[in-house]
Motif scaffolding. Structure first.
Motif, short mmCIF file in Angstrom:
data_model
loop_
_atom_site.label_atom_id
_atom_site.label_comp_id
_atom_site.label_asym_id
_atom_site.label_seq_id
_atom_site.Cartn_x
_atom_site.Cartn_y
_atom_site.Cartn_z
N ILE A 133 0.83 -1.21 0.00
CA ILE A 133 0.00 0.00 0.00
C ILE A 133 0.87 1.25 0.00
N LEU A 134 1.87 1.28 0.87
CA LEU A 134 2.74 2.45 0.98
C LEU A 134 3.52 2.69 -0.31
N HIS A 135 4.16 1.65 -0.83
CA HIS A 135 4.98 1.81 -2.03
C HIS A 135 4.11 2.09 -3.26
N GLY A 136 2.95 1.42 -3.33
CA GLY A 136 2.06 1.68 -4.46
C GLY A 136 1.58 3.11 -4.49
N LEU A 137 1.18 3.64 -3.31
CA LEU A 137 0.70 5.02 -3.23
C LEU A 137 1.82 6.01 -3.55
N PHE A 138 2.94 5.84 -2.90
CA PHE A 138 4.04 6.81 -3.05
C PHE A 138 4.54 6.84 -4.49
N MET A 139 4.75 5.67 -5.09
CA MET A 139 5.33 5.64 -6.43
C MET A 139 4.33 6.12 -7.49
N MET A 140 3.05 5.81 -7.33
CA MET A 140 2.07 6.29 -8.30
C MET A 140 1.99 7.81 -8.25
N VAL A 141 1.94 8.37 -7.05
CA VAL A 141 1.87 9.82 -6.90
C VAL A 141 3.14 10.46 -7.44
N SER A 142 4.29 9.90 -7.10
CA SER A 142 5.57 10.47 -7.51
C SER A 142 5.74 10.48 -9.03
N ILE A 143 5.37 9.38 -9.67
CA ILE A 143 5.54 9.28 -11.12
C ILE A 143 4.52 10.13 -11.86
N GLN A 144 3.25 10.04 -11.46
CA GLN A 144 2.22 10.80 -12.19
C GLN A 144 2.44 12.30 -12.07
N THR A 145 2.84 12.77 -10.89
CA THR A 145 3.06 14.21 -10.73
C THR A 145 4.43 14.64 -11.22
N GLY A 146 5.28 13.69 -11.61
CA GLY A 146 6.62 14.03 -12.07
C GLY A 146 7.54 14.46 -10.94
N SER A 147 7.19 14.10 -9.70
CA SER A 147 8.02 14.51 -8.56
C SER A 147 9.36 13.80 -8.55
N GLY A 148 9.41 12.59 -9.08
CA GLY A 148 10.69 11.93 -9.30
C GLY A 148 11.37 11.34 -8.09
N PHE A 149 10.65 11.14 -6.99
CA PHE A 149 11.23 10.48 -5.83
C PHE A 149 10.89 8.99 -5.89
N ALA A 150 11.84 8.16 -5.47
CA ALA A 150 11.62 6.71 -5.47
C ALA A 150 11.71 6.18 -4.04
N LEU A 151 10.76 5.33 -3.69
CA LEU A 151 10.74 4.71 -2.38
C LEU A 151 11.00 3.21 -2.49
N ALA A 152 11.08 2.72 -3.71
CA ALA A 152 11.31 1.30 -3.94
C ALA A 152 12.04 1.14 -5.27
N ASP A 153 12.78 0.03 -5.39
CA ASP A 153 13.44 -0.27 -6.65
C ASP A 153 12.42 -0.96 -7.55
N TYR A 154 11.66 -0.17 -8.28
CA TYR A 154 10.57 -0.72 -9.09
C TYR A 154 11.09 -1.51 -10.29
N ASP A 155 12.40 -1.47 -10.56
CA ASP A 155 12.96 -2.34 -11.60
C ASP A 155 12.80 -3.82 -11.22
N LEU A 156 12.61 -4.09 -9.93
CA LEU A 156 12.42 -5.45 -9.45
C LEU A 156 10.95 -5.84 -9.35
N TRP A 157 10.05 -4.92 -9.65
CA TRP A 157 8.62 -5.19 -9.56
C TRP A 157 8.16 -6.04 -10.76
#
Length: 497
Positions: A302-326
């Motif tokens: 829940i935390l990683h899904g929320l943070f990464m979706m918000v970060s990518i869609q808004t273009g904020s560019g912060f990463a909380l997880a290595d999504y290359d492994l998702w």
């Protein structure tokens, strides 16, 4: 010299001299903490010299034509990027001026992609300057100019339209200077509140200031190489960051309306509703995928899904997880989010929600007319009719965006990049997201790619930040003929289009 160009020089000179203070402030901060970062002082002196020379060659005017608006905005961003690269270049720790230019453009366009391999070794004064480029570029250097330079008259509206993408709020624009000042007040208040909340949540003050400038601008630069990973165990910090990324992806013009007419106006706005709905759907999908695939437990999903979706869609560019492994489907959702962006009038990049709304409504209307040929369908947004020109502009922008996307990706591939890294790299820079996949992913940087690819990505960042048309219109054969022709009386309109 053509009088139109002299007016451009005059405004550029004033702005550049003000911009030099943005280099001097972190230099003075460095003195206070015992860091004498001479590249900042040298760059500030050189910048103010350039500004003074431009101002001397220019002239003051209370009338700005449309073509002058495009030239002022484009030249402002290009000149700010070139001069803004000087502190990095004089610092001597980046391999070339191309790298320094990439870092500067990434800062001013609030992209957040970096070529610095060891951010933790960078002097704090230079880190502060780096974050300040985000903050000034986020809402727009030219909007700052409109707010504080006295020489701009009522026709400065043309400059504002060339720089900012605020749709549907044209009735409040005649008092453009007052409007620009209020936008900056809102922007500054949000920044100060965010600093306080991050500090109370456990950040030290220096980090809180830097992260605040980056988050409010939907940038991505951080005062540490670990970025958001540094606060992976601090839930209050992550929730505050997420909240303000969402706010920053909203329309500052709409926030102004809310200030004037009540905050219910924000909740009733269709674009804001769609923006939040897309974000919610993406977050729920990511959380479900991460959990059902066994990638992460339920709270972390829940935390990683929320943070990464918000970060990518808004273009904020912060990463909380290595999504290359998702899982691939989760990566694909993030990839699609790069093309969505926030609302019009926000500090985000990419296509933006308003254009998708216009395009969807136009397509739906066309399909209805195919079924009922005699139907006269009026396309509406927020209860008001949308002009054909607005729909046409949205369609043309989307087509141009995709064409530039594939052309840039092809050029990047020719430098030796893999097709996937090239495509996600362009998506991350043209959309001012700052993140990509593979070797450009959340645990890497853009430092090791070919210099030509860096120049391609640099151009993409500027094109994305200026919404394509502002720069591309100057490639029109008639633009410079119109702009450089002999001045005529009452020549306030241009007919190059």
């Amino acid at each position: 010299m053509n009088n139109k160009m002299r007016v451009v020089f005059g405004l550029l000179g004033k702005l550049v001299m003000v911009f030099s203070l943005g280099m001097l402030a972190p230099f003075l901060y460095g003195i206070c903490i015992g860091e004498w970062i001479w590249p900042l002082l040298g760059s500030a002196l050189l910048t103010v010299t350039v500004g003074a020379a431009l101002d001397r060659a220019g002239k003051t005017s209370y009338s700005i034509s449309l073509s002058q608006g495009f030239v002022i905005v484009s030249f402002t961003w290009i000149l700010a990027s070139l001069l803004g690269a000087l502190p990095y270049y004089f610092w001597g720790q980046l391999p070339s001026f191309v790298d320094a230019l990439f870092e500067a453009v990434s800062g001013f366009t609030a992209t957040g992609a970096t070529v610095m391999l060891d951010v933790d070794s960078v002097p704090r004064a230079l880190l502060l300057y780096r974050s300040m480029t985000h903050w000034f570029g986020g809402l727009g250097i030219v909007v700052l100019m409109l707010a504080f330079l006295r020489s701009l008259g009522p026709e400065s509206m043309t400059v504002f339209y060339a720089e900012a993408s605020i749709n549907g709020y044209d009735r409040i624009l005649p008092r453009i200077k007052s409007y620009a000042i209020r936008l900056w007040i809102i922007y500054t208040v949000f920044s100060v509140v965010l600093v306080g909340m991050l500090w109370l949540a456990g950040m030290d003050l220096f980090s809180a200031v830097n992260y605040s400038m980056s988050i409010i601008a939907t940038g991505g630069f951080a005062p540490t190489g670990s970025g958001a990973f540094a606060y992976a165990e601090n839930m209050p910090v992550l929730l505050v960051m997420t909240l303000f990324m969402i706010i920053s992806g909203g329309n500052y013009g709409l926030y102004y309306i809310g200030w004037k007419k009540g905050w219910r106006a924000i909740a009733r706005d269709r674009e804001m509703q769609v923006y939040l709905s897309i974000m919610l759907c993406g977050f729920l999908a990511l959380a479900a995928i991460l959990y059902t695939n066994g990638t992460e437990d339920a709270p972390t999903s829940i935390l990683h899904g929320l943070f990464m979706m918000v970060s990518i869609q808004t273009g904020s560019g912060f990463a909380l997880a290595d999504y290359d492994l998702w899982p691939s489907v989760a990566q694909f959702i993030l990839y699609i989010a790069m093309f969505i962006g926030g609302t019009s009038g926000s500090t985000t990049g990419s296509v933006k929600v308003i254009r998708y709304i216009f395009i969807f409504k136009a397509v739906w209307s066309y399909l209805q007319q195919l079924v009922h040929p005699g139907m006269v369908k009026v396309i509406k947004y927020n209860g008001k009719a949308i002009s054909n020109k607005q729909v046409q502009a949205a369609l043309i922008f989307f087509i141009l965006y995709i064409l530039i996307y594939f052309l840039s990706a092809m050029l990047a591939v020719l430098t030796g990049m893999s097709w996937w890294e090239a495509m996600t790299g362009v998506a991350g820079t043209l959309g001012n997201v700052g993140l990509a996949f593979g070797e450009l992913g959340p645990t890497d940087s853009f430092a090791l790619i070919h210099p030509v690819a860096k120049l391609v990505f640099t151009a993409d960042m500027l094109l994305g930040r200026l919404e394509l048309f502002t720069l591309l219109v100057m490639l029109h054969p008639g633009f410079w003929r119109s702009f450089l022709r002999k001045d005529r009386k009452k020549d306030t309109r241009d007919t190059f289009l």
